[in-house]
Design a protein around this motif. Structure first.
Motif, mmCIF file in Angstrom:
data_model
loop_
_atom_site.group_PDB
_atom_site.id
_atom_site.type_symbol
_atom_site.label_atom_id
_atom_site.label_comp_id
_atom_site.label_asym_id
_atom_site.label_seq_id
_atom_site.Cartn_x
_atom_site.Cartn_y
_atom_site.Cartn_z
ATOM 1 N N SER A 52 48.682 55.361 80.915
ATOM 2 C CA SER A 52 48.324 56.820 80.658
ATOM 3 C C SER A 52 48.587 57.644 81.894
ATOM 4 C CB SER A 52 46.814 56.971 80.383
ATOM 5 O OG SER A 52 46.648 56.455 79.099
ATOM 6 N N ILE A 53 48.958 58.918 81.988
ATOM 7 C CA ILE A 53 49.144 59.676 83.080
ATOM 8 C C ILE A 53 48.447 60.776 83.413
ATOM 9 C CG2 ILE A 53 50.854 60.608 84.566
ATOM 10 C CD1 ILE A 53 53.115 58.900 83.316
ATOM 11 N N LYS A 54 47.795 61.124 84.273
ATOM 12 C CA LYS A 54 46.948 62.247 84.579
ATOM 13 C C LYS A 54 47.746 62.880 85.574
ATOM 14 C CE LYS A 54 42.704 60.715 82.757
ATOM 15 N NZ LYS A 54 41.254 60.660 82.758
ATOM 16 N N GLN A 55 47.569 64.302 85.527
ATOM 17 C CA GLN A 55 48.161 65.315 86.591
ATOM 18 C C GLN A 55 47.041 65.998 87.266
ATOM 19 O OE1 GLN A 55 50.687 68.210 85.140
ATOM 20 N NE2 GLN A 55 51.422 68.858 87.027
ATOM 21 N N GLU A 59 42.241 70.819 91.292
ATOM 22 C CA GLU A 59 41.091 69.985 91.369
ATOM 23 C C GLU A 59 40.733 69.104 90.291
ATOM 24 O OE1 GLU A 59 40.630 68.839 94.644
ATOM 25 O OE2 GLU A 59 42.078 70.580 95.099
ATOM 26 N N LEU A 60 41.161 69.328 89.120
ATOM 27 C CA LEU A 60 40.842 68.608 87.638
ATOM 28 C C LEU A 60 41.996 67.637 87.269
ATOM 29 C CD1 LEU A 60 39.527 71.654 85.640
ATOM 30 C CD2 LEU A 60 38.181 69.967 86.677
ATOM 31 N N TRP A 61 41.614 66.582 86.788
ATOM 32 C CA TRP A 61 42.607 65.705 86.347
ATOM 33 C C TRP A 61 42.835 65.788 84.914
ATOM 34 C CZ3 TRP A 61 45.743 63.062 89.665
ATOM 35 C CH2 TRP A 61 45.370 62.805 91.060
ATOM 36 N N ARG A 62 43.970 66.148 84.535
ATOM 37 C CA ARG A 62 44.492 66.310 83.051
ATOM 38 C C ARG A 62 45.449 65.195 82.445
ATOM 39 N NH1 ARG A 62 42.659 71.566 81.375
ATOM 40 N NH2 ARG A 62 42.284 72.909 82.970
ATOM 41 N N THR A 63 45.102 64.709 81.222
ATOM 42 C CA THR A 63 45.787 63.726 80.697
ATOM 43 C C THR A 63 47.091 64.463 80.250
ATOM 44 O OG1 THR A 63 43.966 62.476 80.179
ATOM 45 C CG2 THR A 63 46.015 62.101 79.142
ATOM 46 N N ILE A 64 48.156 63.911 80.775
ATOM 47 C CA ILE A 64 49.530 64.423 80.326
ATOM 48 C C ILE A 64 50.172 63.523 79.162
ATOM 49 C CG2 ILE A 64 49.905 66.128 82.018
ATOM 50 C CD1 ILE A 64 51.767 64.510 83.288
ATOM 51 N N LEU A 65 49.882 62.066 79.588
ATOM 52 C CA LEU A 65 50.656 61.054 78.637
ATOM 53 C C LEU A 65 49.467 59.939 78.296
ATOM 54 C CD1 LEU A 65 53.279 59.972 77.382
ATOM 55 C CD2 LEU A 65 53.602 58.830 79.487
ATOM 56 N N HIS A 66 49.339 59.957 76.980
ATOM 57 C CA HIS A 66 48.069 59.057 76.752
ATOM 58 C C HIS A 66 48.601 57.654 76.139
ATOM 59 C CE1 HIS A 66 43.953 57.860 75.571
ATOM 60 N NE2 HIS A 66 44.400 57.563 74.227
ATOM 61 N N ASP A 67 48.096 56.629 76.668
ATOM 62 C CA ASP A 67 48.340 55.114 76.095
ATOM 63 C C ASP A 67 49.871 55.189 75.524
ATOM 64 O OD1 ASP A 67 47.532 52.618 75.038
ATOM 65 O OD2 ASP A 67 46.991 53.392 73.289
ATOM 66 N N PHE A 68 50.771 55.344 76.278
ATOM 67 C CA PHE A 68 52.199 54.937 76.190
ATOM 68 C C PHE A 68 52.630 53.298 76.482
ATOM 69 C CE2 PHE A 68 56.517 54.737 77.540
ATOM 70 C CZ PHE A 68 57.258 55.536 76.473
ATOM 71 N N LYS A 69 52.798 52.704 75.255
ATOM 72 C CA LYS A 69 52.901 51.240 75.181
ATOM 73 C C LYS A 69 54.287 50.888 75.917
ATOM 74 C CE LYS A 69 50.092 50.644 71.432
ATOM 75 N NZ LYS A 69 48.895 51.134 72.215
ATOM 76 N N SER A 99 52.670 72.688 88.664
ATOM 77 C CA SER A 99 51.638 72.220 89.660
ATOM 78 C C SER A 99 51.876 70.709 89.755
ATOM 79 C CB SER A 99 50.358 72.304 89.015
ATOM 80 O OG SER A 99 49.259 71.882 89.556
ATOM 81 N N LEU A 100 53.186 70.507 90.370
ATOM 82 C CA LEU A 100 53.473 69.102 90.634
ATOM 83 C C LEU A 100 53.016 68.754 92.016
ATOM 84 C CD1 LEU A 100 54.996 67.084 89.483
ATOM 85 C CD2 LEU A 100 57.055 67.841 90.527
ATOM 86 N N THR A 101 51.864 68.254 92.273
ATOM 87 C CA THR A 101 51.196 67.803 93.624
ATOM 88 C C THR A 101 51.102 66.289 93.641
ATOM 89 O OG1 THR A 101 49.236 68.583 93.013
ATOM 90 C CG2 THR A 101 50.585 70.109 94.224
ATOM 91 N N GLU A 102 50.418 65.884 92.279
ATOM 92 C CA GLU A 102 49.756 64.460 92.373
ATOM 93 C C GLU A 102 49.731 64.081 90.966
ATOM 94 O OE1 GLU A 102 46.159 61.919 94.807
ATOM 95 O OE2 GLU A 102 46.483 64.167 94.719
#
Length: 185
Positions: A52-55, A59-69, A99-102
């Motif tokens: 899963s990827i969070k961006q 200062e908040l972490w938002r899920t942008i890809l969830h449970d990618f097999k 907002s491409l930082t981390e």
């Protein structure tokens, strides 16, 4: 990607961070040193079942890809070291390209068979120049047919879920079209 000019985005990749003792959440942090449009994340899997990827956004972490097999069966070794390409169009609506930082890539492995799991050789790419389309006048009828097949493959590959064409299936289709095109000459 073969006709585009790609450029590596300068990225710092952390080692796997574990939050507690196993089993626990673990992740890899990607820190982008220069802003730019992210098009692809490329890496080699090392026994990770899914990610899963969070961006980080304000200062908040938002899920942008969830449970990618990444593997079909997490308890087996069959596809556990494959190379993977994740295009940015796989990301959900939480993704903010401005907002491409981390990023944090969370790793999941439910199988007790693997003592260690991670991702290796992580690279991020941007596309500098999109391919130029040929004018309709300069195309042969077979080139038109080949372009229509490529459009269908692009549509199929852009859908989310498990019904995507595999890399091998795409190559088989493209090589068949190239073989037919060679016989037409």
């Amino acid at each position: 990607m073969d006709r585009n000019e790609c450029e590596l985005l300068p990225t710092t990749v952390s080692s796997v961070t574990m939050v507690g003792e196993r089993p626990c959440p673990c992740y890899i942090t990607l820190t982008f040193r220069t802003p730019g449009p992210l098009e692809y994340i490329v890496f080699q899997n090392h026994y990770t079942a899914s990610i899963s990827i969070k961006q980080k956004q304000n200062e908040l972490w938002r899920t942008i890809l969830h449970d990618f097999k990444l593997t079909q069966w997490p308890h087996f070794e069959n596809d556990s070291q494959n190379w993977c390409i994740i295009p940015s169009h796989f990301f959900n609506t939480n993704y903010d390209p401005s907002s491409l930082t981390e990023f944090r890539i969370y790793l999941t492995q439910p199988s007790p068979n693997w003592k260690e799991f991670s991702l290796k050789n992580i690279s991020c790419y941007t596309i500098l120049q999109k391919p130029k389309k040929l004018s309709r006048e300069s195309r042969t009828p077979f080139a038109e047919f080949k372009a229509k097949i490529q459009e269908k493959l692009d549509v199929l590959n852009s859908t989310s879920g498990t019904e995507m064409l595999t890399y091998d299936e795409t190559l088989i289709g493209i090589s068949e079209v190239n073989r037919l095109e060679a016989t037409q000459m």
